[in-house]
Design a protein around this motif. Structure first.
Motif, PDB file in Angstrom:
ATOM      1  N   ALA A 171      36.534  43.950  48.847  1.00 32.24           N
ATOM      2  CA  ALA A 171      37.115  42.374  49.061  1.00 32.24           C
ATOM      3  C   ALA A 171      38.496  42.147  49.441  1.00 32.24           C
ATOM      4  CB  ALA A 171      36.700  41.955  48.051  1.00 32.24           C
ATOM      5  N   ILE A 172      38.990  43.438  47.933  1.00 30.97           N
ATOM      6  CA  ILE A 172      40.279  42.571  48.197  1.00 30.97           C
ATOM      7  C   ILE A 172      41.210  43.934  48.483  1.00 30.97           C
ATOM      8  CG2 ILE A 172      41.729  42.874  46.407  1.00 30.97           C
ATOM      9  CD1 ILE A 172      39.766  42.392  44.044  1.00 30.97           C
ATOM     10  N   THR A 173      41.906  43.675  49.530  1.00 27.00           N
ATOM     11  CA  THR A 173      42.926  44.107  50.202  1.00 27.00           C
ATOM     12  C   THR A 173      44.226  43.604  50.619  1.00 27.00           C
ATOM     13  OG1 THR A 173      42.371  42.712  52.179  1.00 27.00           O
ATOM     14  CG2 THR A 173      41.655  44.588  51.855  1.00 27.00           C
ATOM     15  N   LYS A 174      45.502  44.244  51.329  1.00 25.14           N
ATOM     16  CA  LYS A 174      46.835  43.573  50.430  1.00 25.14           C
ATOM     17  C   LYS A 174      46.796  43.070  51.563  1.00 25.14           C
ATOM     18  CE  LYS A 174      49.900  46.102  49.014  1.00 25.14           C
ATOM     19  NZ  LYS A 174      51.149  47.204  48.682  1.00 25.14           N
ATOM     20  N   TYR A 197      47.916  40.996  47.499  1.00 24.44           N
ATOM     21  CA  TYR A 197      46.477  40.719  47.038  1.00 24.44           C
ATOM     22  C   TYR A 197      45.905  39.931  47.695  1.00 24.44           C
ATOM     23  CZ  TYR A 197      47.757  46.058  46.349  1.00 24.44           C
ATOM     24  OH  TYR A 197      47.793  47.660  46.451  1.00 24.44           O
ATOM     25  N   MET A 198      44.732  39.710  48.213  1.00 24.38           N
ATOM     26  CA  MET A 198      43.572  38.798  48.266  1.00 24.38           C
ATOM     27  C   MET A 198      42.281  38.894  48.472  1.00 24.38           C
ATOM     28  SD  MET A 198      46.179  36.163  49.873  1.00 24.38           S
ATOM     29  CE  MET A 198      45.549  35.295  50.723  1.00 24.38           C
ATOM     30  N   ILE A 199      41.586  38.092  48.253  1.00 24.02           N
ATOM     31  CA  ILE A 199      40.175  38.393  47.604  1.00 24.02           C
ATOM     32  C   ILE A 199      39.331  38.001  49.346  1.00 24.02           C
ATOM     33  CG2 ILE A 199      38.090  37.501  46.886  1.00 24.02           C
ATOM     34  CD1 ILE A 199      39.662  37.296  44.107  1.00 24.02           C
ATOM     35  N   ASN A 200      38.502  38.354  49.668  1.00 20.50           N
ATOM     36  CA  ASN A 200      38.074  38.034  50.725  1.00 20.50           C
ATOM     37  C   ASN A 200      36.321  37.924  50.790  1.00 20.50           C
ATOM     38  OD1 ASN A 200      35.574  38.100  53.215  1.00 20.50           O
ATOM     39  ND2 ASN A 200      37.233  39.668  54.518  1.00 20.50           N
ATOM     40  N   LYS A 201      36.256  36.017  50.751  1.00 20.32           N
ATOM     41  CA  LYS A 201      35.482  35.536  49.792  1.00 20.32           C
ATOM     42  C   LYS A 201      33.886  36.176  51.153  1.00 20.32           C
ATOM     43  CE  LYS A 201      37.741  31.838  48.095  1.00 20.32           C
ATOM     44  NZ  LYS A 201      38.329  30.325  48.638  1.00 20.32           N
ATOM     45  N   CYS A 224      30.971  40.903  41.138  1.00 17.61           N
ATOM     46  CA  CYS A 224      30.276  42.027  40.477  1.00 17.61           C
ATOM     47  C   CYS A 224      31.088  41.436  39.279  1.00 17.61           C
ATOM     48  CB  CYS A 224      30.629  43.263  40.900  1.00 17.61           C
ATOM     49  SG  CYS A 224      32.206  43.820  41.004  1.00 17.61           S
ATOM     50  N   GLY A 225      32.596  40.867  39.311  1.00 17.35           N
ATOM     51  CA  GLY A 225      33.609  41.228  38.078  1.00 17.35           C
ATOM     52  C   GLY A 225      34.629  42.168  37.586  1.00 17.35           C
ATOM     53  N   LYS A 226      34.763  43.165  38.532  1.00 14.49           N
ATOM     54  CA  LYS A 226      34.654  44.906  38.293  1.00 14.49           C
ATOM     55  C   LYS A 226      36.076  44.031  37.553  1.00 14.49           C
ATOM     56  CE  LYS A 226      31.350  47.557  38.664  1.00 14.49           C
ATOM     57  NZ  LYS A 226      30.493  49.002  39.540  1.00 14.49           N
ATOM     58  N   CYS A 227      37.141  43.184  39.157  1.00 15.14           N
ATOM     59  CA  CYS A 227      38.437  42.971  39.603  1.00 15.14           C
ATOM     60  C   CYS A 227      38.656  42.484  38.321  1.00 15.14           C
ATOM     61  CB  CYS A 227      38.544  42.630  40.747  1.00 15.14           C
ATOM     62  SG  CYS A 227      37.698  40.848  40.935  1.00 15.14           S
ATOM     63  N   VAL A 228      38.103  41.361  37.416  1.00 12.33           N
ATOM     64  CA  VAL A 228      38.372  40.542  36.632  1.00 12.33           C
ATOM     65  C   VAL A 228      38.369  41.532  35.515  1.00 12.33           C
ATOM     66  CG1 VAL A 228      37.931  39.176  35.009  1.00 12.33           C
ATOM     67  CG2 VAL A 228      36.999  38.657  37.179  1.00 12.33           C
ATOM     68  N   GLU A 229      37.993  42.153  35.001  1.00  9.79           N
ATOM     69  CA  GLU A 229      38.244  43.551  34.236  1.00  9.79           C
ATOM     70  C   GLU A 229      39.266  44.179  34.494  1.00  9.79           C
ATOM     71  OE1 GLU A 229      34.468  45.501  34.350  1.00  9.79           O
ATOM     72  OE2 GLU A 229      33.617  43.283  33.811  1.00  9.79           O
ATOM     73  N   ALA A 230      39.406  44.676  35.370  1.00 10.78           N
ATOM     74  CA  ALA A 230      40.316  45.521  35.829  1.00 10.78           C
ATOM     75  C   ALA A 230      42.388  44.913  35.571  1.00 10.78           C
ATOM     76  CB  ALA A 230      40.447  45.931  37.044  1.00 10.78           C
ATOM     77  N   CYS A 231      42.012  43.578  36.065  1.00 14.08           N
ATOM     78  CA  CYS A 231      43.383  42.981  35.502  1.00 14.08           C
ATOM     79  C   CYS A 231      44.284  42.544  34.831  1.00 14.08           C
ATOM     80  CB  CYS A 231      43.435  41.888  36.406  1.00 14.08           C
ATOM     81  SG  CYS A 231      44.892  40.465  35.908  1.00 14.08           S
ATOM     82  N   PRO A 232      45.596  43.812  34.103  1.00 14.91           N
ATOM     83  CA  PRO A 232      45.812  44.528  33.299  1.00 14.91           C
ATOM     84  C   PRO A 232      46.703  42.898  32.403  1.00 14.91           C
ATOM     85  CG  PRO A 232      47.070  45.320  34.932  1.00 14.91           C
ATOM     86  CD  PRO A 232      46.282  44.754  34.995  1.00 14.91           C
ATOM     87  N   VAL A 238      33.343  33.951  43.938  1.00  9.95           N
ATOM     88  CA  VAL A 238      33.956  33.937  44.142  1.00  9.95           C
ATOM     89  C   VAL A 238      35.641  34.637  42.524  1.00  9.95           C
ATOM     90  CG1 VAL A 238      36.234  35.406  45.525  1.00  9.95           C
ATOM     91  CG2 VAL A 238      33.636  34.517  46.085  1.00  9.95           C
ATOM     92  N   PRO A 239      36.067  35.565  42.269  1.00 14.14           N
ATOM     93  CA  PRO A 239      36.955  34.783  40.961  1.00 14.14           C
ATOM     94  C   PRO A 239      37.828  34.406  42.436  1.00 14.14           C
ATOM     95  CG  PRO A 239      36.132  37.304  41.187  1.00 14.14           C
ATOM     96  CD  PRO A 239      35.495  36.599  41.765  1.00 14.14           C
ATOM     97  N   SER A 240      39.456  34.021  41.195  1.00 13.26           N
ATOM     98  CA  SER A 240      40.976  33.737  42.178  1.00 13.26           C
ATOM     99  C   SER A 240      41.762  34.234  41.507  1.00 13.26           C
ATOM    100  CB  SER A 240      40.757  32.237  41.575  1.00 13.26           C
ATOM    101  OG  SER A 240      40.468  31.679  41.737  1.00 13.26           O
ATOM    102  N   LYS A 241      42.389  34.837  42.228  1.00 14.69           N
ATOM    103  CA  LYS A 241      43.738  35.275  42.441  1.00 14.69           C
ATOM    104  C   LYS A 241      44.671  34.854  42.005  1.00 14.69           C
ATOM    105  CE  LYS A 241      45.281  39.477  43.274  1.00 14.69           C
ATOM    106  NZ  LYS A 241      46.530  38.578  44.046  1.00 14.69           N
ATOM    107  N   CYS A 242      46.173  34.901  42.084  1.00 15.72           N
ATOM    108  CA  CYS A 242      48.593  34.675  41.919  1.00 15.72           C
ATOM    109  C   CYS A 242      47.899  35.262  43.724  1.00 15.72           C
ATOM    110  CB  CYS A 242      48.445  35.425  41.590  1.00 15.72           C
ATOM    111  SG  CYS A 242      50.249  34.483  41.916  1.00 15.72           S
ATOM    112  N   ILE A 243      47.639  34.037  44.708  1.00 15.88           N
ATOM    113  CA  ILE A 243      48.010  34.435  45.880  1.00 15.88           C
ATOM    114  C   ILE A 243      49.912  34.201  46.658  1.00 15.88           C
ATOM    115  CG2 ILE A 243      45.790  34.434  46.691  1.00 15.88           C
ATOM    116  CD1 ILE A 243      46.511  31.124  47.758  1.00 15.88           C
TER     117      ILE A 243
END
Length: 129
Positions: free
Chosen positions: A66-69, A75-79, A85-93, A105-110
Motif C-alpha cells: 500500500a505504500i509506494t513512491k 512515499y504515499m499510502i494507498n488507502k 496492520c500498523g507495521k509502517c507506524v512501527e517501522a518509522c525511525p 489508514v495511517p497518515s504520513k508526510c506527503i
C-alpha cells in the motif's frame, strides 16, 4: 525528489504551529499527536524537529504493497490497499507516521508544505532535488 527539510533548527521556538497545521490538514483536528511532524527536545532542552525523510522503511514493511513512491520521490499510502496492520507506524525511525484510533489508514508526510506555511520562524522548507 521532493521532501520536507529542516533548514534552520536554531530558529524553532516550539510554537507547534507546524504540528497543529499538519494534524488539522489530515484529520480536521489541531492535535499534535496526529501530526506527521514532531517537535521534541534535545538533551539540552532546545527544540528538535523530526520530519519524514522519505527513507522508504515504511514501504519495505508494508506487506499489502500500500505504500509506494510517486514520481516526485514521495512515499504515499494507498488507502484502498492498506489493511491497517500498523507495521509502517512501527517501522518509522522518526515516529512521524501516525495512526489515529478512529481512522482505518495511517497518515504520513506527503511533502504538501502546510507545515512550512504555518511556521512563523522559517524553520522548514520543501526541497526538490
Amino acid at each position: 525528489m521532493k521532501k520536507l527539510v529542516v533548514v534552520d533548527q536554531s530558529a524553532c521556538v516550539k510554537c507547534l504551529g507546524c504540528e497543529l497545521a499538519c494534524a488539522n490538514a489530515f484529520y480536521k483536528e489541531p492535535v499534535s499527536e496526529l501530526a506527521c511532524i514532531r517537535i521534541t527536545e534535545k538533551e539540552d532542552g532546545s527544540p528538535k524537529t523530526l520530519v519524514c525523510v522519505q527513507c522508504g522503511k515504511c514501504a519495505k514493511v508494508c506487506e499489502a504493497g500500500a505504500i509506494t513512491k510517486n514520481a516526485k520521490g514521495v512515499y504515499m499510502i494507498n488507502k484502498k490497499l492498506c489493511v491497517n496492520c500498523g507495521k509502517c507506524v512501527e517501522a518509522c525511525p522518526f515516529g512521524v507516521l501516525v495512526k489515529s484510533e478512529d481512522r482505518d489508514v495511517p497518515s504520513k508526510c506527503i511533502a504538501c508544505g502546510i507545515c512550512v506555511e504555518a511556521c512563523p520562524q522559517d524553520v522548514l522548507a520543501i526541497k526538490e532535488s
